[in-house]
Design an enzyme around this catalytic site. Structure first.
Site, PDB file in Angstrom:
ATOM      1  N   TYR A   1      89.736 -17.611  54.763  1.00 26.03           N
ATOM      2  CA  TYR A   1      90.980 -17.226  54.087  1.00 26.03           C
ATOM      3  C   TYR A   1      91.829 -18.444  53.753  1.00 26.03           C
ATOM      4  O   TYR A   1      92.995 -18.324  53.416  1.00 26.03           O
ATOM      5  CB  TYR A   1      91.774 -16.247  54.972  1.00 26.03           C
ATOM      6  CG  TYR A   1      91.085 -14.911  55.100  1.00 26.03           C
ATOM      7  CD1 TYR A   1      89.840 -14.826  55.713  1.00 26.03           C
ATOM      8  CD2 TYR A   1      91.643 -13.757  54.597  1.00 26.03           C
ATOM      9  CE1 TYR A   1      89.177 -13.622  55.825  1.00 26.03           C
ATOM     10  CE2 TYR A   1      90.983 -12.542  54.709  1.00 26.03           C
ATOM     11  CZ  TYR A   1      89.756 -12.484  55.320  1.00 26.03           C
ATOM     12  OH  TYR A   1      89.096 -11.285  55.422  1.00 26.03           O
TER      13      TYR A   1
ATOM     14  N   LYS B   1      79.280 -16.104  64.675  1.00 21.75           N
ATOM     15  CA  LYS B   1      77.977 -16.289  64.030  1.00 21.75           C
ATOM     16  C   LYS B   1      77.580 -17.758  64.224  1.00 21.75           C
ATOM     17  O   LYS B   1      77.249 -18.479  63.268  1.00 21.75           O
ATOM     18  CB  LYS B   1      78.103 -15.907  62.530  1.00 21.75           C
ATOM     19  CG  LYS B   1      76.802 -15.837  61.778  1.00 21.75           C
ATOM     20  CD  LYS B   1      76.003 -14.570  62.044  1.00 21.75           C
ATOM     21  CE  LYS B   1      74.658 -14.631  61.353  1.00 21.75           C
ATOM     22  NZ  LYS B   1      73.765 -13.522  61.749  1.00 21.75           N
TER      23      LYS B   1
ATOM     24  N   ASP C   1      76.623  -9.613  63.815  1.00 27.82           N
ATOM     25  CA  ASP C   1      75.750  -8.531  63.319  1.00 27.82           C
ATOM     26  C   ASP C   1      75.374  -7.592  64.463  1.00 27.82           C
ATOM     27  O   ASP C   1      75.434  -6.370  64.335  1.00 27.82           O
ATOM     28  CB  ASP C   1      74.519  -9.059  62.567  1.00 27.82           C
ATOM     29  CG  ASP C   1      73.990 -10.385  63.093  1.00 27.82           C
ATOM     30  OD1 ASP C   1      74.587 -10.930  64.039  1.00 27.82           O
ATOM     31  OD2 ASP C   1      72.980 -10.878  62.575  1.00 27.82           O
TER      32      ASP C   1
ATOM     33  N   ASP D   1      88.657  -9.050  60.141  1.00 29.40           N
ATOM     34  CA  ASP D   1      89.053  -8.175  59.037  1.00 29.40           C
ATOM     35  C   ASP D   1      88.015  -7.056  58.865  1.00 29.40           C
ATOM     36  O   ASP D   1      88.342  -5.867  58.816  1.00 29.40           O
ATOM     37  CB  ASP D   1      89.148  -9.028  57.760  1.00 29.40           C
ATOM     38  CG  ASP D   1      89.892  -8.321  56.644  1.00 29.40           C
ATOM     39  OD1 ASP D   1      90.331  -7.182  56.851  1.00 29.40           O
ATOM     40  OD2 ASP D   1      90.030  -8.909  55.563  1.00 29.40           O
TER      41      ASP D   1
END
Ligand code: NAI
Length: 336
Positions: free
Chosen positions: A126, A173, A206, A230
């Site tokens: 962002y 991740k 994931d 988010d």
């Protein structure tokens, strides 16, 4: 002495749910001096991509805001005003409690889901730093810093310690983004060592998504960088009945802006259909922030009681009531 709050109705369903939340808060009997500040697509375009001065002046004065959603153009146009606001006021922690409400029929209705999402709110993808390097090749900068990662991790663990939460799960991740998410994860680990009584675990985003759907009741506090936070927020909202019921707070050192997880829902705007629960529950968080624990508790209880009864809930959660009818029911409960 009244409490002061900058009320930002926003656009789309924002003004409808903001009005509902104001009615509910006022019905608690707490004296709030609402300072209304308009913010919508047209105002941003006119102000020329920056947040209007009156809005920032008001928030700097009141230090507290209750905000409806604001529409952001997709693939072009101005930078999200939400992102601008969070960065300008350094609202570094996005706190989103995701909790089952009584009577809502979801696929997970038999389970007790009660988790709190802590999303870093100022950096990551962002950053708004994108460029077209050569034609048809675009890069975007994912910014992760030690300062921001430690700050959100500390905030989440402190919340967990204060609220008797048992476990914090850092979601990442780092198997792929070894440096960026690696740094985020290292900071979470280091902070976790100062809170040995709280269980700490790590999940790849994931896998976390799958676990959330398969066994949502096992999650407690979730700690995430901005983008995953988010996305996972909406996923988590889906577990408990949808975006209409999940509140949130953007917390900084000096300011707090309370707002629902949902957006401006243009598909139902102006139809008296929107569920104001998420906005009202954001106001519940605001009342607690003001130190009005009793009013906060009473408003929460009044909302839960409308759900328990089930007669005046909106279409998104299986009912047929309008925004106004739901609000009337909450106000009646508060006054009885
Ligand atoms: P959205 O959250 O506005 O809507 C997604 C779906 O959920 C729609 O079907 C909508 O009708 C439904 N929904 C949302 N809130 C509801 C409520 N209170 N009651 C009943 N149903 C509700 O997400 P979408 O459509 O992706 O975004 C619309 C606009 O909102 C975009 O411009 C987006 O940038 C903006 N947005 C603004 C946010 C903010 O101001 N904090 C947050 C998220 C999106």
């Amino acid at each position: 002495m009244p409490h002061y709050c900058t009320l930002i109705p926003g656009d789309g369903i924002g003004p409808e749910v903001a009005q509902a939340a104001v009615r509910a808060v006022d019905a608690t009997g707490i004296d709030i001096c609402w300072r209304r500040a308009e913010l919508n697509e047209a105002i941003i375009l006119e102000a020329g991509k920056t947040l209007p001065k009156y809005l920032l002046d008001s928030l700097n004065e009141t230090r507290v805001g209750l905000k409806g959603p604001v529409t952001t153009p997709v693939a072009g146009g101005f930078q999200s005003v939400n992102v601008q606001l969070r960065k300008t006021l350094d609202l570094f922690a996005n706190v989103r409690p995701v909790k089952s409400l009584p009577g809502i029929k979801t696929r997970f209705a038999d389970l007790t889901i009660d988790m709190v999402i802590f999303r870093e709110n100022t950096e990551d993808l962002y950053s708004g730093l994108e460029q077209e390097v050569v034609k048809d090749v675009v890069t975007g900068l994912k910014v992760i810093t030690r300062a921001a990662s430690e700050r959100i991790a500390r905030y989440a663990f402190q919340y967990a310690a204060k609220n008797g939460r048992k476990q914090v799960a850092a979601i990442h991740k780092a198997n792929i983004m070894k440096l960026a998410d690696g740094l985020f994860l290292r900071c979470c680990r280091e902070v976790s060592e100062q809170f040995t009584h709280i269980k700490y675990k790590e999940l790849i985003v994931d896998n976390a998504s799958m676990q959330l759907v398969v066994r949502p009741e096992t999650f407690d506090v979730l700690l995430l960088p901005n983008l995953y936070g988010d996305i996972i927020s909406d996923l988590a909202a889906g577990l408990v009945g949808g975006l209409g019921i999940v509140p949130g707070a953007n917390m900084g050192e000096n300011h707090a802006v309370f707002e629902a997880v949902h957006g401006s829902a243009p598909d139902i705007a102006g139809q008296n259909k929107a569920n104001p629960t998420a906005m009202m529950l954001s106001a519940v968080m605001m009342l607690a922030h003001f130190g009005e624990a009793d009013a906060s508790y009473r408003l929460q209880a009044a909302i839960e009681s409308v759900y328990r009864e089930g007669k005046h809930v909106t279409g998104d959660v299986g009912g047929a009531a309008t925004t106004e009818e739901f609000t009337d029911a909450v106000v009646r409960n508060l006054k009885s």
